[in-house]
Enzyme design. Structure first.
Site, PDB file in Angstrom:
ATOM      1  N   TYR A   1       0.822  -1.205   0.000  1.00 11.68           N
ATOM      2  CA  TYR A   1       0.000   0.000   0.000  1.00 11.68           C
ATOM      3  C   TYR A   1       0.852   1.249   0.000  1.00 11.68           C
ATOM      4  CZ  TYR A   1       0.847   1.025   4.985  1.00 11.68           C
ATOM      5  OH  TYR A   1       1.423   1.353   6.190  1.00 11.68           O
TER       6      TYR A   1
ATOM      7  N   ARG B   1       8.171   3.980  -4.755  1.00 13.54           N
ATOM      8  CA  ARG B   1       8.244   3.009  -3.647  1.00 13.54           C
ATOM      9  C   ARG B   1       7.231   1.890  -3.850  1.00 13.54           C
ATOM     10  NH1 ARG B   1       7.598   5.183   2.343  1.00 13.54           N
ATOM     11  NH2 ARG B   1       5.463   5.408   1.597  1.00 13.54           N
TER      12      ARG B   1
ATOM     13  N   LYS C   1       6.537  -1.943   1.928  1.00 18.24           N
ATOM     14  CA  LYS C   1       5.348  -1.353   2.566  1.00 18.24           C
ATOM     15  C   LYS C   1       4.154  -2.288   2.403  1.00 18.24           C
ATOM     16  CE  LYS C   1       3.232   3.187   3.280  1.00 18.24           C
ATOM     17  NZ  LYS C   1       3.390   3.154   4.725  1.00 18.24           N
TER      18      LYS C   1
ATOM     19  N   GLU D   1      11.910   2.492  14.297  1.00 18.80           N
ATOM     20  CA  GLU D   1      11.001   3.520  13.770  1.00 18.80           C
ATOM     21  C   GLU D   1       9.687   3.445  14.523  1.00 18.80           C
ATOM     22  OE1 GLU D   1       9.736   2.803   9.708  1.00 18.80           O
ATOM     23  OE2 GLU D   1       9.811   0.648  10.014  1.00 18.80           O
TER      24      GLU D   1
ATOM     25  N   LEU E   1      11.247   1.359   7.195  1.00 19.91           N
ATOM     26  CA  LEU E   1      10.719   1.743   5.885  1.00 19.91           C
ATOM     27  C   LEU E   1      11.393   3.051   5.473  1.00 19.91           C
ATOM     28  CD1 LEU E   1       8.402   1.138   3.758  1.00 19.91           C
ATOM     29  CD2 LEU E   1       7.163   2.952   4.931  1.00 19.91           C
TER      30      LEU E   1
HETATM   31  N1  PDD Z   1       2.805   5.075   7.288  1.00 18.42           N
HETATM   32  N2  PDD Z   1       7.460   3.778   8.817  1.00 18.42           N
HETATM   33  C1  PDD Z   1       6.301   3.101   8.842  1.00 18.42           C
HETATM   34  C2  PDD Z   1       6.255   1.774   9.548  1.00 18.42           C
HETATM   35  C3  PDD Z   1       5.157   3.631   8.225  1.00 18.42           C
HETATM   36  O1  PDD Z   1       4.010   2.929   8.242  1.00 18.42           O
HETATM   37  C4  PDD Z   1       5.244   4.904   7.593  1.00 18.42           C
HETATM   38  C5  PDD Z   1       4.060   5.523   6.899  1.00 18.42           C
HETATM   39  C6  PDD Z   1       6.471   5.563   7.595  1.00 18.42           C
HETATM   40  C7  PDD Z   1       6.662   6.912   6.930  1.00 18.42           C
HETATM   41  O2  PDD Z   1       6.605   6.792   5.543  1.00 18.42           O
HETATM   42  P1  PDD Z   1       6.097   8.026   4.635  1.00 18.42           P
HETATM   43  O3  PDD Z   1       6.927   9.195   5.048  1.00 18.42           O
HETATM   44  O4  PDD Z   1       6.376   7.587   3.270  1.00 18.42           O
HETATM   45  O5  PDD Z   1       4.634   8.244   4.932  1.00 18.42           O
HETATM   46  C8  PDD Z   1       7.564   4.970   8.206  1.00 18.42           C
HETATM   47  C9  PDD Z   1       1.608   5.559   6.643  1.00 18.42           C
HETATM   48  C10 PDD Z   1       1.419   7.037   6.757  1.00 18.42           C
HETATM   49  C11 PDD Z   1       0.421   4.751   7.145  1.00 18.42           C
HETATM   50  O6  PDD Z   1       0.587   3.547   7.278  1.00 18.42           O
HETATM   51  O7  PDD Z   1      -0.665   5.314   7.366  1.00 18.42           O
END
Ligand code: PDD
Length: 287
Positions: free
Chosen positions: A33, A52, A149, A182, A207
């Protein structure tokens, strides 16, 4: 106005949207996703999110549902039909529908694509950023491919629930050596007493956040030093500032870790300037 979602080639009312009972996303979390921020009728950093997505699909050998050009049209169309100009757009691709077998379907089946848009006022995130948030820590218990992801997010769900039950907004996973990996749905950062930005290398159990990457561009432009290295909770607690980053939170200050204050316990100037500068450097695409 009724909400509309996209499911496998059709735009359907939210309440009528359906996924097959033998969709592999449902049975195995065999699915990836993306979440993009939407602001002022624009999709933020879409090329990086699509790149990504492509990587996630390749790592899992899931066929792409359509070209990037077509995906962009579907994202725009879902936002347009829902009149969402501020909020987020969620897209999910599963390996598709097949009788339940662990191995990939043979012959291959068409992937499932779902796109959902949601209005979220930007003021909500801004209010959290003004106040700062708390995080709790929890042992890292996820698989080793969190660089992909996927929707296999049960550890993240439980960790974020633990945060909620402790009046915190995010949970930070801690690896076996005591370092922060994270957040449950965000990347983790600190600002040292010398004003250096520290965040864990993307190759080591996290991630690679799109927001993280764009913040790197911004920090370089602002002349800030970035160190990509792991940090401990003790280091975070005694840091000048700490923050999280994601498409939904941008850069949001962390003012408490497991109930203990970070720095002086207030949101600091470095994260405030990163948050402010973020949209000046991010890529925008009109819906
Ligand atoms: N989550 N790490 C994890 C485990 C995440 O699920 C996310 C993002 C990030 C940050 O990635 P980005 O900057 O590309 O949003 C890091 C999204 C927002 C979610 O699951 O809702």
């Amino acid at each position: 106005m009724s909400r509309i979602v996209y499911v496998n080639g059709r735009y359907v009312p939210y309440g009528e949207a359906q996924i097959h009972v033998e969709d592999r996303g449902f049975q195995f979390a065999d699915s990836v996703y993306e979440v993009c921020e939407v602001r002022a009728g624009r999709i933020i950093d879409e090329p990086r999110h699509l790149a990504r997505l492509e990587r996630s699909l390749n790592e899992l050998r899931i066929d792409r549902p359509m070209s990037d050009a077509c995906l962009r049209i579907v994202l725009s169309e879902v936002l347009r039909r829902n009149r969402v100009r501020e909020g987020l757009v969620y897209l999910q691709v599963t390996r598709g529908i097949a009788r339940r077998e662990f191995v990939f379907p043979d012959p291959p089946v068409a992937p499932t694509l779902v796109v959902i848009a949601r209005h979220v006022p930007a003021s909500k995130g801004d209010a959290a950023a003004q106040q700062g948030i708390g995080v709790v820590t929890t042992p890292e218990n996820r698989w080793q491919r969190v660089d992909i992801k996927t929707t296999a997010l049960l550890p993240n769900v439980l960790a974020k629930m633990q945060a909620k039950e402790n009046d915190a907004r995010e949970a930070w996973f801690i690896d076996r050596d005591g370092y922060v990996t994270e957040g449950g749905s965000s990347n983790a950062w600190i600002v040292t007493q010398n004003g250096v930005l520290v965040t864990r290398p993307a190759e080591s159990g996290i991630l690679r956040g799109v927001t993280r990457t764009t913040l790197f561009d911004l920090a370089r432009r602002e002349g800030l030093t970035i160190e990509e290295r792991p940090f401990t909770i003790d280091e975070a607690k005694s840091a000048m500032e700490a923050f999280i980053s994601s498409a939904t939170t941008l850069a949001t200050p962390v003012i408490r870790i497991d109930g203990a204050p970070v720095g002086d316990g207030k949101p600091g100037p470095v994260v405030a300037s990163l948050r402010k500068g973020f949209h000046l450097i991010a890529e925008w695409r009109a819906i």
